[in-house]
Every structure is written in structure tokens, then in C-alpha cells.
Design an enzyme around this catalytic site. Sequence first.
Site, PDB file in Angstrom:
ATOM      1  N   HIS A  98       0.891  -1.075  -0.056  1.00 14.29           N
ATOM      2  CA  HIS A  98      -0.203  -0.092   0.043  1.00 14.29           C
ATOM      3  C   HIS A  98       0.616   1.212   0.020  1.00 14.29           C
ATOM      4  O   HIS A  98       2.077   1.339   0.758  1.00 14.29           O
ATOM      5  CB  HIS A  98      -0.923   0.012   1.144  1.00 14.29           C
ATOM      6  CG  HIS A  98      -1.942   0.937   1.113  1.00 14.29           C
ATOM      7  ND1 HIS A  98      -1.658   2.361   1.287  1.00 14.29           N
ATOM      8  CD2 HIS A  98      -3.236   1.041   0.701  1.00 14.29           C
ATOM      9  CE1 HIS A  98      -3.028   2.947   1.268  1.00 14.29           C
ATOM     10  NE2 HIS A  98      -3.792   2.260   0.713  1.00 14.29           N
ATOM     11  N   GLU A 168      -4.006   1.982  -7.565  1.00 15.04           N
ATOM     12  CA  GLU A 168      -4.363   3.118  -6.601  1.00 15.04           C
ATOM     13  C   GLU A 168      -3.534   4.295  -6.959  1.00 15.04           C
ATOM     14  O   GLU A 168      -2.253   4.328  -6.399  1.00 15.04           O
ATOM     15  CB  GLU A 168      -4.119   2.777  -5.332  1.00 15.04           C
ATOM     16  CG  GLU A 168      -5.164   1.641  -4.767  1.00 15.04           C
ATOM     17  CD  GLU A 168      -5.659   1.753  -3.227  1.00 15.04           C
ATOM     18  OE1 GLU A 168      -6.772   2.008  -2.845  1.00 15.04           O
ATOM     19  OE2 GLU A 168      -4.435   1.798  -2.562  1.00 15.04           O
TER      20      GLU A 168
HETATM   21  P1  PGA Z   1      -9.694   5.953  -0.153  1.00 12.88           P
HETATM   22  O1  PGA Z   1      -8.354   4.794   0.402  1.00 12.88           O
HETATM   23  O2  PGA Z   1     -10.785   5.088  -0.520  1.00 12.88           O
HETATM   24  O3  PGA Z   1      -9.929   6.538   1.265  1.00 12.88           O
HETATM   25  O4  PGA Z   1      -9.157   6.799  -1.156  1.00 12.88           O
HETATM   26  C1  PGA Z   1      -8.161   4.144  -0.549  1.00 12.88           C
HETATM   27  C2  PGA Z   1      -6.947   3.156  -0.177  1.00 12.88           C
HETATM   28  O5  PGA Z   1      -5.751   3.977   0.377  1.00 12.88           O
HETATM   29  O6  PGA Z   1      -6.588   2.089  -0.201  1.00 12.88           O
END
Ligand code: PGA
Length: 256
Positions: A98, A168
Site C-alpha cells: 500500500h 491506486e
Molecule cells: P480511499 O483509500 O478510499 O480513502 O481513497 C483507498 C486506499 O488507500 O486503499
Amino acid sequence: MKKNQKIVVANWKMNPVGLDEAKKLFLGIKKISSKMTGVRIVLCPPMLYLSDIVRLLGNSNIHIGSQDVGQKEKGSFTGMVSAKMLSGVGVDFSIVGHSEMRALGETDVQVSEKICSAVKTKMNVVLCIGELERDKEFGYFEFVKNQIVGSLDGVGKNYLKNIYIAYEPVWAISGKSGNKSVLPEQIQEMVLFIKKTLADKYGVGFKVAGFLYGGSVNPKNTQEILEQGGVDGLLVGKASLSEKNFGEILRIVDGL
Ligand code: PGA
């Protein structure tokens, strides 16, 4: 179960602060999702709550995941929790790489070791990748490519079936860009690029568990992202902490 069942992974991050609140949130989601067959649900609470939450599963189809996993199996590794330990208490998913872990110094080498350790223990992995920013020179494609190749270094092709790739874009996480996520066509374009990168590394016949999108997913953008983003599921942070919002996201995905 539907043929093209989508997956929704909830990343609770370092929330909620109390176990009672965590249990309440879990039980609320369990109730909302009890009759859903069109969505595979994975909840990733903080490490400390995992065992307690697993005990509340009952006959629910929800999967429980960790937000990280140790590189090693056991031994003198202060602070780490191994894949074997996690799987031993009923955890069968793990988020790895992450951006919030990478921001603290986690390297691609560590990410690849964590993935190897998890998949060898038969856990499913949600590998997070994504650029920090979208520069005008399109350098973010190269950035993402390097991250994938580095994160999957040493990970054999036969393990890919247990690995979800979550795109992401870091700038789109938790409303950093005014609570906007990327456009669905931008997601689709990046997913295609990721597929090409994987094909170059593993050969065209590669097969991963699926592709996810994460970054400010909410009930308003869920349908659009899934229908036009070319992904098989979502990784949800902030919105997964609200029973109402997460329940709404699940209902939308279940109905697709
Ligand atoms: P968010 O986070 O939905 O708050 O943008 C997603 C993540 O960091 O996995």
C-alpha cells in the site's frame, strides 16, 4: 454465485480506534451483505482485531484480510506477523505494498518478499501500485511499470492466480484531489498498460486473480468505475468505515 462476480476490498487502515466499534462495524456489514451473491467481500481491519473479527464470521461469506504481512515465516523479526500466523487464525487475504506503507520506506524488494511469503501460504494478495502524480510527460507509466516489475520480482507465474492488482493512484487516495477519483477511461487505460506489462514479464497467457481500482471510491462513482474502468473490483478506504456508504457500495456492486 454470479459468473463475473466482482470483488470489494475494504481497507480500514488504522480505524476504528476501539475493538467494540470495529465489531459493530463488522456486524453491520455482515447483516447488510448477508443475502448478497454478486459481490465477494474482503474486510481488512487493523491487525490487532483480526482474530476477534474472524470469530464473528459465522456462516458469512465475507473474507478477512490483513493490511500487511511479514516477509519471513518466523523468528527474530520484531513487529512482524507472518503469513502462516495470519492464515492460522483464519485470515486469507493480505494487502501488500500500500502507498502508505511505501511512503514509510517499504521497498519493492520487501513487497516482493511479502507477496512470496503470502502466496506460498496460500493466501490471496492485493498488490497495490500507483503513481504519486500524473506528470505532463507521462512518466507515470514508467513509474507504474517499474513498481509492478519490482514488486513481482521472483513471484512465479503460477502464483498470479492468487494475486489481485490494485491500481491506486496515490494522488486520488482519500480525497487528495478534491474528493475526485480518476476518470474511468484513465483507469481503463492504466489497466491495459498493466496487462501489457504483465504480458511482457510472464508471457501473454498470464492470469491474475483480478484488477481493482482504489482511490476515493464512494457510492456515487462505484457504478461508473466498474462499468467503464475495466476493473473486476474496488479497494475502498474511507467509505468502508461508514456502514451506510459501504453498504450502498456493496448494494450497487451486487446489483451489476
Ligand atoms: P480511499 O483509500 O478510499 O480513502 O481513497 C483507498 C486506499 O488507500 O486503499
